[in-house]
Design an enzyme around this catalytic site. Sequence first.
Site, PDB file in Angstrom:
ATOM      1  N   CYS A  47      14.087  10.556   1.460  1.00 46.85           N
ATOM      2  CA  CYS A  47      12.869  10.617   0.635  1.00 46.85           C
ATOM      3  C   CYS A  47      12.008  11.730   1.226  1.00 46.85           C
ATOM      4  O   CYS A  47      12.352  12.352   2.217  1.00 46.85           O
ATOM      5  CB  CYS A  47      12.171   9.268   0.628  1.00 46.85           C
ATOM      6  SG  CYS A  47      11.110   9.011   2.016  1.00 46.85           S
ATOM      7  N   ASP A  81       2.033   4.869   8.607  1.00 49.29           N
ATOM      8  CA  ASP A  81       1.573   4.845   7.206  1.00 49.29           C
ATOM      9  C   ASP A  81       0.102   5.179   7.064  1.00 49.29           C
ATOM     10  O   ASP A  81      -0.352   5.463   5.973  1.00 49.29           O
ATOM     11  CB  ASP A  81       1.831   3.474   6.594  1.00 49.29           C
ATOM     12  CG  ASP A  81       3.303   3.262   6.398  1.00 49.29           C
ATOM     13  OD1 ASP A  81       3.798   2.166   6.660  1.00 49.29           O
ATOM     14  OD2 ASP A  81       3.985   4.237   6.030  1.00 49.29           O
ATOM     15  N   ARG A 108      15.672   9.099   6.671  1.00 51.80           N
ATOM     16  CA  ARG A 108      15.599   7.624   6.578  1.00 51.80           C
ATOM     17  C   ARG A 108      16.985   6.984   6.440  1.00 51.80           C
ATOM     18  O   ARG A 108      17.302   6.307   5.470  1.00 51.80           O
ATOM     19  CB  ARG A 108      14.663   7.215   5.449  1.00 51.80           C
ATOM     20  CG  ARG A 108      13.289   7.819   5.681  1.00 51.80           C
ATOM     21  CD  ARG A 108      12.247   7.360   4.729  1.00 51.80           C
ATOM     22  NE  ARG A 108      11.890   5.959   4.949  1.00 51.80           N
ATOM     23  CZ  ARG A 108      11.032   5.332   4.146  1.00 51.80           C
ATOM     24  NH1 ARG A 108      10.506   5.963   3.111  1.00 51.80           N
ATOM     25  NH2 ARG A 108      10.731   4.066   4.383  1.00 51.80           N
ATOM     26  N   ARG A 123       2.767   3.438  -6.572  1.00 45.72           N
ATOM     27  CA  ARG A 123       3.875   2.689  -5.982  1.00 45.72           C
ATOM     28  C   ARG A 123       3.354   1.667  -4.974  1.00 45.72           C
ATOM     29  O   ARG A 123       3.924   0.605  -4.777  1.00 45.72           O
ATOM     30  CB  ARG A 123       4.857   3.635  -5.275  1.00 45.72           C
ATOM     31  CG  ARG A 123       5.752   4.409  -6.216  1.00 45.72           C
ATOM     32  CD  ARG A 123       6.863   5.060  -5.457  1.00 45.72           C
ATOM     33  NE  ARG A 123       7.469   4.112  -4.532  1.00 45.72           N
ATOM     34  CZ  ARG A 123       8.281   4.460  -3.547  1.00 45.72           C
ATOM     35  NH1 ARG A 123       8.594   5.727  -3.361  1.00 45.72           N
ATOM     36  NH2 ARG A 123       8.803   3.561  -2.750  1.00 45.72           N
ATOM     37  N   LYS A 140       2.338  -5.213   0.338  1.00 49.22           N
ATOM     38  CA  LYS A 140       3.544  -4.756  -0.382  1.00 49.22           C
ATOM     39  C   LYS A 140       4.755  -4.899   0.543  1.00 49.22           C
ATOM     40  O   LYS A 140       5.800  -5.397   0.141  1.00 49.22           O
ATOM     41  CB  LYS A 140       3.379  -3.302  -0.771  1.00 49.22           C
ATOM     42  CG  LYS A 140       4.656  -2.613  -1.217  1.00 49.22           C
ATOM     43  CD  LYS A 140       4.429  -1.192  -1.652  1.00 49.22           C
ATOM     44  CE  LYS A 140       4.492  -0.208  -0.525  1.00 49.22           C
ATOM     45  NZ  LYS A 140       5.834   0.101  -0.015  1.00 49.22           N
ATOM     46  N   ASN A 141       4.580  -4.521   1.807  1.00 52.03           N
ATOM     47  CA  ASN A 141       5.725  -4.502   2.722  1.00 52.03           C
ATOM     48  C   ASN A 141       6.041  -5.867   3.301  1.00 52.03           C
ATOM     49  O   ASN A 141       6.997  -6.011   4.058  1.00 52.03           O
ATOM     50  CB  ASN A 141       5.501  -3.452   3.832  1.00 52.03           C
ATOM     51  CG  ASN A 141       5.524  -2.045   3.244  1.00 52.03           C
ATOM     52  OD1 ASN A 141       5.914  -1.857   2.090  1.00 52.03           O
ATOM     53  ND2 ASN A 141       5.068  -1.080   4.007  1.00 52.03           N
TER      54      ASN A 141
HETATM   55  C1  EPZ Z   1       9.138   0.600   6.648  1.00 48.53           C
HETATM   56  O1  EPZ Z   1      10.121   1.553   6.287  1.00 48.53           O
HETATM   57  C2  EPZ Z   1       8.052   0.663   5.587  1.00 48.53           C
HETATM   58  N1  EPZ Z   1       8.611   0.294   4.291  1.00 48.53           N
HETATM   59  C3  EPZ Z   1       7.480   2.079   5.538  1.00 48.53           C
HETATM   60  O2  EPZ Z   1       6.399   2.092   4.622  1.00 48.53           O
HETATM   61  C4  EPZ Z   1       6.929   2.433   6.917  1.00 48.53           C
HETATM   62  O3  EPZ Z   1       6.489   3.767   6.892  1.00 48.53           O
HETATM   63  C5  EPZ Z   1       8.035   2.270   7.965  1.00 48.53           C
HETATM   64  O4  EPZ Z   1       8.565   0.923   7.911  1.00 48.53           O
HETATM   65  C6  EPZ Z   1       7.535   2.508   9.383  1.00 48.53           C
HETATM   66  O5  EPZ Z   1       6.541   1.601   9.701  1.00 48.53           O
HETATM   67  C7  EPZ Z   1       8.764  -1.021   4.004  1.00 48.53           C
HETATM   68  O6  EPZ Z   1       8.481  -1.897   4.806  1.00 48.53           O
HETATM   69  C8  EPZ Z   1       9.291  -1.337   2.642  1.00 48.53           C
HETATM   70  P1  EPZ Z   1      11.917   2.027   9.781  1.00 48.53           P
HETATM   71  P2  EPZ Z   1      11.554   1.530   7.045  1.00 48.53           P
HETATM   72  O7  EPZ Z   1      13.288   1.505   9.565  1.00 48.53           O
HETATM   73  O8  EPZ Z   1      11.917   0.144   7.408  1.00 48.53           O
HETATM   74  C9  EPZ Z   1      14.664   5.406  11.643  1.00 48.53           C
HETATM   75  C10 EPZ Z   1       5.268   2.646   2.682  1.00 48.53           C
HETATM   76  O9  EPZ Z   1       4.437   3.514   2.619  1.00 48.53           O
HETATM   77  N2  EPZ Z   1      15.786   4.574  11.211  1.00 48.53           N
HETATM   78  O10 EPZ Z   1      10.971   1.202  10.614  1.00 48.53           O
HETATM   79  O11 EPZ Z   1      12.494   2.331   6.225  1.00 48.53           O
HETATM   80  C11 EPZ Z   1      13.869   5.956  10.460  1.00 48.53           C
HETATM   81  O12 EPZ Z   1      14.448   7.159   9.984  1.00 48.53           O
HETATM   82  C12 EPZ Z   1       6.569   2.869   3.436  1.00 48.53           C
HETATM   83  O13 EPZ Z   1       5.112   1.476   2.269  1.00 48.53           O
HETATM   84  C13 EPZ Z   1      17.077   4.971  11.552  1.00 48.53           C
HETATM   85  O14 EPZ Z   1      17.290   6.003  12.191  1.00 48.53           O
HETATM   86  O15 EPZ Z   1      11.225   2.321   8.383  1.00 48.53           O
HETATM   87  C14 EPZ Z   1      12.492   6.175  11.068  1.00 48.53           C
HETATM   88  O16 EPZ Z   1      12.493   7.415  11.743  1.00 48.53           O
HETATM   89  C15 EPZ Z   1       6.785   4.339   3.669  1.00 48.53           C
HETATM   90  N3  EPZ Z   1      18.130   4.195  11.171  1.00 48.53           N
HETATM   91  C16 EPZ Z   1      12.379   5.044  12.098  1.00 48.53           C
HETATM   92  O17 EPZ Z   1      13.723   4.587  12.343  1.00 48.53           O
HETATM   93  C17 EPZ Z   1      17.960   3.033  10.453  1.00 48.53           C
HETATM   94  O18 EPZ Z   1      18.968   2.361  10.138  1.00 48.53           O
HETATM   95  C18 EPZ Z   1      11.558   3.850  11.625  1.00 48.53           C
HETATM   96  O19 EPZ Z   1      12.036   3.518  10.357  1.00 48.53           O
HETATM   97  C19 EPZ Z   1      16.636   2.645  10.120  1.00 48.53           C
HETATM   98  C20 EPZ Z   1      15.563   3.422  10.509  1.00 48.53           C
END
Ligand code: EPZ
Length: 420
Positions: free
Chosen positions: A119, A307, A124, A399, A22-23
């Site tokens: 969320c 995850d 996020r 989802r 999915k990702n």
């Molecule tokens: C991706 O989310 C995945 N989603 C998530 O999977 C997964 O949990 C996550 O990566 C971590 O591996 C998709 O790929 C669609 P991040 P993402 O940006 O990209 C902080 C699922 O179950 N951050 O790597 O949103 C953030 O708050 C979902 O499929 C900032 O501070 O995660 C987090 O603490 C749930 N500022 C950390 O970085 C930003 O601009 C990692 O988030 C971006 C992120």
Amino acid sequence: MYYFAVEGGTRLSGEISVGASKNAVLPMIAASLLADRGTTVLKNVPNNADVRTMLAVISQLGAEVDFDKKSHKVTIDASRVNSYEAPYDLVKKMRASFLVMGPLLARFGVARVSQPGGCAIGARPVDQHIRGFQKLGAKISETHGYTVAKAKRLRGTVLHFDRPTHTGTENILMSAVLAEGKTVIINAAQDPEVVDLCEFLKKMGAKIEGAGTSRITIRGVSSLKAVEHKPIGDRLEAGTFLFAAAATGGKVKVRGCPPEHLSAVLFKLEDMGAKITGGRNWIEISAPRRLKSTDIITDPYPGFPTDLQALAMAALSIAEGTGVVWERIFENRFLHVMELQRLGANITILGDRATIIGVDSLSGANVMASDIRAGAALVIAAMSAKGKSKISRVYHIDRGYERLEKKLQKLGAKIKRKEE
Ligand code: EPZ
């Protein structure tokens, strides 16, 4: 609204295949907007709610989309995209819709995307995405809950993420591929899905080096063409079946995901007493009668994936000994703990650490899913519990999985989808 009725006590066994990740699929659907000619074809695409939402977003932008749910094939023609706005009602359903910002900005020089908001698992923010676009020369304004980005043509630059962000890296990649000159992303995410997106973009004509490392270099080109691609298998779906087999003392072969995409997870499952074998694109687990406990720290890839943290916790709940889970990616990703406690788990939370004292067995109860992976963790716990459980709000699970219950039934699980 549906719920899962689960009767515990069956050891899972047999073979199961995973769909495309999915990702990996979600950013590729967004990246199809970059092609001003030809038809994008994605294969083995899972029919889950997030994929359907992302397809709805790009059709709202004017792309022609077809999803053949039988053959799991998606075709997209983005040559006639005529809108640059991703509306609130779709973005609020799935924050990954924010991934259209990079491609729209790169191809059309303008994008207006509803801010994704928080969320269940955390605030996020998308500040790293925004800062990256600004560094590439975009003018950003935020009005009425929308982020508007404008740029005549993006200019290559060197940018440094504060922390590896999965979709942040993807969004910047999808804007830099059409920017003028060279872009270097430092502290980039190294996930397999990011690597596969780079493969997809290179097929389209992009020039990218360093995918899978923390330093990715992109040389901008003038245009990109639509291509065919079979995305990588879903390592999170694969991990779901591995932890389900581990928690039920079963023996399962999972096809479609290379072992190296889950190396941190396989290492921990062996720590817990499971026997793991694997080949190019399959993993087999043979679980012991009772698992041993272990400690888990979530970290950006190649660390243990956040995850699969909830799913690991479900297995640790009935392991022998005491384990500590340290969640270091999201600030609120322990929502499954209260529900696991209803099933009899002995878990104490202290800040970003949860201590799990293994119990002999869980007992069936009514529980509620709060997000995709928390829901999957409750299914695993319920299958290992004594007696019957009811898992409500299955729409969270839908989802990220295509009919999870059907695949688990194939492995012998007593699980049924029922209408509330
Ligand atoms: C991706 O989310 C995945 N989603 C998530 O999977 C997964 O949990 C996550 O990566 C971590 O591996 C998709 O790929 C669609 P991040 P993402 O940006 O990209 C902080 C699922 O179950 N951050 O790597 O949103 C953030 O708050 C979902 O499929 C900032 O501070 O995660 C987090 O603490 C749930 N500022 C950390 O970085 C930003 O601009 C990692 O988030 C971006 C992120």
